[in-house]
Design a protein around this motif. Structure first.
Motif, PDB file in Angstrom:
ATOM      1  N   SER A 197      -3.454   5.194   5.657  1.00  0.00           N
ATOM      2  CA  SER A 197      -2.219   4.862   6.369  1.00  0.00           C
ATOM      3  C   SER A 197      -2.331   3.581   7.195  1.00  0.00           C
ATOM      4  O   SER A 197      -1.321   2.950   7.511  1.00  0.00           O
ATOM      5  N   PHE A 252      -1.616   0.805   4.178  1.00  0.00           N
ATOM      6  CA  PHE A 252      -0.388   0.817   3.395  1.00  0.00           C
ATOM      7  C   PHE A 252       0.731   1.505   4.164  1.00  0.00           C
ATOM      8  O   PHE A 252       0.503   2.535   4.810  1.00  0.00           O
ATOM      9  N   GLU A 253       1.925   0.951   4.056  1.00  0.00           N
ATOM     10  CA  GLU A 253       3.069   1.494   4.789  1.00  0.00           C
ATOM     11  C   GLU A 253       3.430   2.896   4.309  1.00  0.00           C
ATOM     12  O   GLU A 253       3.763   3.776   5.101  1.00  0.00           O
ATOM     13  N   GLU A 309      -3.697  -3.604  -4.582  1.00  0.00           N
ATOM     14  CA  GLU A 309      -2.441  -3.420  -3.843  1.00  0.00           C
ATOM     15  C   GLU A 309      -2.540  -3.911  -2.404  1.00  0.00           C
ATOM     16  O   GLU A 309      -1.562  -3.881  -1.664  1.00  0.00           O
ATOM     17  N   VAL A 310      -3.743  -4.323  -1.982  1.00  0.00           N
ATOM     18  CA  VAL A 310      -3.924  -4.774  -0.594  1.00  0.00           C
ATOM     19  C   VAL A 310      -3.337  -6.186  -0.456  1.00  0.00           C
ATOM     20  O   VAL A 310      -3.657  -7.084  -1.228  1.00  0.00           O
ATOM     21  N   SER A 311      -2.488  -6.353   0.532  1.00  0.00           N
ATOM     22  CA  SER A 311      -1.856  -7.668   0.732  1.00  0.00           C
ATOM     23  C   SER A 311      -2.606  -8.465   1.790  1.00  0.00           C
ATOM     24  O   SER A 311      -3.373  -7.931   2.560  1.00  0.00           O
ATOM     25  N   LEU A 339       2.460   5.096  -2.927  1.00  0.00           N
ATOM     26  CA  LEU A 339       1.559   4.207  -3.655  1.00  0.00           C
ATOM     27  C   LEU A 339       0.580   5.005  -4.500  1.00  0.00           C
ATOM     28  O   LEU A 339       0.371   4.710  -5.689  1.00  0.00           O
ATOM     29  N   PRO A 351       1.427   5.229   1.916  1.00  0.00           N
ATOM     30  CA  PRO A 351       0.315   5.520   1.000  1.00  0.00           C
ATOM     31  C   PRO A 351       0.625   6.625   0.001  1.00  0.00           C
ATOM     32  O   PRO A 351       0.140   6.594  -1.134  1.00  0.00           O
TER      33      PRO A 351
END
Length: 275
Positions: A238, A241-242, A273-275, A247, A244
């Motif tokens: 969490s 990712f906004e 997926e990590v920005s 996703l 999870p």
């Protein structure tokens, strides 16, 4: 080779230079030439390129590498006492041994000599994992690594999903390299004698097109997932990712799974997926 054979025994070198092993440096010296030559042979071929050793101490493994035909050895040592102790060995090596007084964590291995570059080392216990992670980031510059760790570290390097030893180091090492344990080394082989068994392992970087050019996203995902390994992934991820749960479902992964249930390829998909 004759000049190397005429060097004094390592115990004499240690005594002459006051080179007692220091706990704060994680030092445990290997004095058995049969054993150090076995390690050196495990890193073959050594006849071309550059062989990099970290923490040579009195030079037991360094001697073995040279005796086994290493074309060029670059030894990195932070302990100034050992620099002096290696002087006779450097002279006997007839131009094949360079010694650098430095912290290996601050060294760019790509600048240490021509390829193929290999690292062969009995690593100081207190910095072995940070050093490995440092070199995994530099995998493009390396052909091979033959390293000695505490056995529990090697167990983590080769661990499979759903095992107690499987964790962040397992995922990152196996993503970057083929990891092959070679043999164990008993505590009695070292001076001073450590409390644990050690193991030698060979790590061979995979082709560049099979691994991430930048390991940072994978490090972030594994740090979050294994940092709270008893939590379900929907909770442990969490911070990254906004949403999870959504996703994980999109990637075909269970939001209620825990980190040790995911494969290396699963973590790769999360890292993407990590920005």
């Amino acid at each position: 080779m004759d000049a190397l054979a005429r060097l004094p025994p390592l115990r004499e070198t240690i005594s002459a230079h006051g080179l007692d092993a220091r706990k704060q440096l994680g030092q445990h010296f290997l004095l058995d030439l049969n054993l150090t030559r076995r390690i050196a042979r495990s890193a073959a071929p050594l006849h071309d390129g550059t062989t990099i050793e970290v923490g040579p101490g009195p030079g037991g493994l360094t001697r073995a590498l040279l005796m086994e035909g290493a074309a060029r050895v670059v030894a990195i040592e932070v302990d100034r006492r050992a620099i002096a102790a290696l002087a006779d060995l450097q002279q006997a090596a007839d131009g094949r041994l360079d010694i650098i007084e430095a912290d290996a964590l601050a060294i760019d291995v790509a600048r240490l000599g021509p390829p193929p570059r290999r690292i062969v080392a009995n690593l100081p216990y207190n910095v072995s994992t940070p050093l490995l992670l440092h070199w995994l980031h530099a995998a493009d510059a390396l052909a091979d690594m033959v390293l000695m760790f505490q056995k529990e570290v090697v167990d983590r390097l080769v661990a499979r999903p759903r095992s107690k030893a499987y964790g962040r180091l397992s995922v990152i090492a196996q993503h970057v390299c083929t990891v092959r344990p070679l043999f164990d080394v008993a505590p009695s082989a070292f001076v001073p004698r450590p409390k644990v068994t050690s193991s030698v392992v060979r790590l061979t970087p995979l082709p560049a097109d099979r691994r991430l050019a930048d390991l940072t996203p994978l490090e972030r995902v594994t740090a979050a997932a294994f940092g709270q390994r008893r939590k379900m992934l929907r909770g442990s991820l969490s911070s990254l990712f906004e949403d999870p749960t959504s996703l994980l479902q999109r990637l075909g992964l269970s939001p209620t799974a825990r980190a040790e249930e995911l494969s290396v390829s699963d973590f790769m998909r999360l890292a993407a997926e990590v920005s």
